[in-house]
Design a protein around this motif. Structure first.
Motif, short mmCIF file in Angstrom:
data_model
loop_
_atom_site.label_atom_id
_atom_site.label_comp_id
_atom_site.label_asym_id
_atom_site.label_seq_id
_atom_site.Cartn_x
_atom_site.Cartn_y
_atom_site.Cartn_z
N LEU A 65 0.83 -1.20 0.00
CA LEU A 65 0.00 0.00 0.00
C LEU A 65 0.86 1.25 0.00
N ALA A 66 1.90 1.28 0.83
CA ALA A 66 2.78 2.44 0.88
C ALA A 66 3.49 2.65 -0.45
N ASP A 67 3.87 1.57 -1.10
CA ASP A 67 4.56 1.67 -2.37
C ASP A 67 3.62 2.17 -3.47
N VAL A 68 2.38 1.71 -3.44
CA VAL A 68 1.39 2.17 -4.44
C VAL A 68 1.10 3.65 -4.24
N ILE A 69 0.95 4.06 -2.99
CA ILE A 69 0.70 5.47 -2.69
C ILE A 69 1.89 6.32 -3.13
N GLY A 70 3.09 5.81 -2.96
CA GLY A 70 4.30 6.53 -3.34
C GLY A 70 4.61 6.42 -4.82
N LYS A 71 3.74 5.81 -5.59
CA LYS A 71 3.85 5.65 -7.04
C LYS A 71 4.94 4.69 -7.48
N GLY A 72 5.55 3.97 -6.57
CA GLY A 72 6.53 2.96 -6.95
C GLY A 72 5.81 1.68 -7.32
N THR A 73 6.47 0.77 -8.03
CA THR A 73 5.79 -0.46 -8.43
C THR A 73 6.59 -1.72 -8.12
N SER A 74 7.89 -1.68 -8.11
CA SER A 74 8.66 -2.91 -7.94
C SER A 74 8.46 -3.54 -6.56
N ILE A 75 8.50 -2.76 -5.52
CA ILE A 75 8.31 -3.30 -4.18
C ILE A 75 6.86 -3.76 -4.01
N ALA A 76 5.94 -3.03 -4.58
CA ALA A 76 4.52 -3.39 -4.45
C ALA A 76 4.24 -4.75 -5.05
N VAL A 77 4.88 -5.06 -6.17
CA VAL A 77 4.67 -6.35 -6.82
C VAL A 77 5.16 -7.48 -5.91
N TYR A 78 6.35 -7.34 -5.36
CA TYR A 78 6.91 -8.39 -4.49
C TYR A 78 6.13 -8.51 -3.18
N ALA A 79 5.77 -7.38 -2.61
CA ALA A 79 5.00 -7.41 -1.36
C ALA A 79 3.64 -8.06 -1.58
N THR A 80 3.02 -7.74 -2.70
CA THR A 80 1.73 -8.34 -3.02
C THR A 80 1.87 -9.85 -3.24
N LEU A 81 2.95 -10.26 -3.90
CA LEU A 81 3.20 -11.68 -4.12
C LEU A 81 3.36 -12.41 -2.78
N VAL A 82 4.10 -11.82 -1.85
CA VAL A 82 4.28 -12.42 -0.52
C VAL A 82 2.93 -12.56 0.19
N VAL A 83 2.13 -11.50 0.12
CA VAL A 83 0.81 -11.53 0.75
C VAL A 83 -0.05 -12.64 0.16
N VAL A 84 -0.06 -12.76 -1.16
CA VAL A 84 -0.87 -13.78 -1.82
C VAL A 84 -0.41 -15.18 -1.44
N VAL A 85 0.90 -15.42 -1.46
CA VAL A 85 1.42 -16.75 -1.14
C VAL A 85 1.11 -17.12 0.31
N LEU A 86 1.39 -16.23 1.24
CA LEU A 86 1.15 -16.54 2.65
C LEU A 86 -0.33 -16.68 2.97
N THR A 87 -1.16 -15.85 2.38
CA THR A 87 -2.59 -15.98 2.60
C THR A 87 -3.09 -17.31 2.04
N SER A 88 -2.59 -17.69 0.87
CA SER A 88 -2.98 -18.97 0.27
C SER A 88 -2.57 -20.14 1.15
N LEU A 89 -1.33 -20.11 1.67
CA LEU A 89 -0.87 -21.18 2.55
C LEU A 89 -1.70 -21.25 3.83
N SER A 90 -1.98 -20.10 4.40
CA SER A 90 -2.76 -20.06 5.63
C SER A 90 -4.17 -20.60 5.41
N LEU A 91 -4.77 -20.24 4.29
CA LEU A 91 -6.11 -20.74 3.98
C LEU A 91 -6.09 -22.24 3.66
N ALA A 92 -5.07 -22.67 2.92
CA ALA A 92 -5.00 -24.07 2.52
C ALA A 92 -4.72 -24.99 3.70
N PHE A 93 -3.80 -24.60 4.55
CA PHE A 93 -3.40 -25.48 5.66
C PHE A 93 -4.15 -25.21 6.96
#
Length: 191
Positions: A65-93
């Motif tokens: 969110l901070a990266d999107v607000i700051g108009k950056g994109t590279s960190i936002a992509v990786y942070a979003t990927l981490v969120v998606v992976v961890l949320t998926s693992l938590s939901l699956a297991f």
């Protein structure tokens, strides 16, 4: 001389069924102790996984969110990927659900231990059989067993009850390291 929990007949001899009941009680007490340790370990393990996952999702989501607000994109992509992976693992297991399940099993085993302790020297065959049947019912609620973790809990219970070290089960270092996740070969145990 009989122990305080053994029943004697009119000639002072230990009654055979009382002696057998005494031995069976110690066996059941040991099994309950191992089961309590096992459930407690897995409750802690799954709670930790759930907490780490939640914290990582919060940090990753905030970073994105901070990266999107700051108009950056590279960190936002990786942070979003981490969120998606961890949320998926938590939901699956379903780590939180597993932690609650093992916490409940721990409490049920503790109640069985309490019933044995309350009966003390007045434990009858009928009460013993009721407690043993309840133990089997609680054990049936256990999800897939991790035998290496059971072996670790067995060894701790051997020490806690003062049994000889020869009763301990030998484990390889990799079996101890991964015991909370599953059992690695070899699948046979040596004392």
């Amino acid at each position: 001389m009989p122990t305080p929990t053994e029943v004697t007949d009119s000639q002072g001899q230990v009654a055979p069924q009382a002696s057998s009941l005494f031995a069976n009680t110690w066996d059941l007490r040991f099994k309950i102790g191992v089961s309590r340790r096992y459930s407690s370990r897995l409750e802690g393990h799954y709670s930790s996984l759930d907490n780490v996952s939640t914290v990582a999702v919060l940090v990753g989501g905030s970073t994105a969110l901070a990266d999107v607000i700051g108009k950056g994109t590279s960190i936002a992509v990786y942070a979003t990927l981490v969120v998606v992976v961890l949320t998926s693992l938590s939901l699956a297991f379903r780590w939180g659900d597993k932690a609650r399940l093992h916490g409940g099993l721990y409490r049920q085993y503790t109640r069985l231990q309490e019933r044995l302790d309350r009966a003390g020297g007045h434990l009858t065959e009928e009460t013993f059989n009721e407690i043993k049947a309840d133990y089997v019912m609680v054990e049936a609620e256990e999800p897939t067993i991790r035998t290496a973790l059971i072996a670790i809990c067995h060894n701790e219970e051997v020490e806690a009850q003062g049994h000889p070290k020869t009763e301990k089960i030998s484990l390889r270092f990799w079996q101890r390291w991964f015991a909370r996740f599953g059992t690695l070969p070899p699948y046979t145990w040596e004392k």
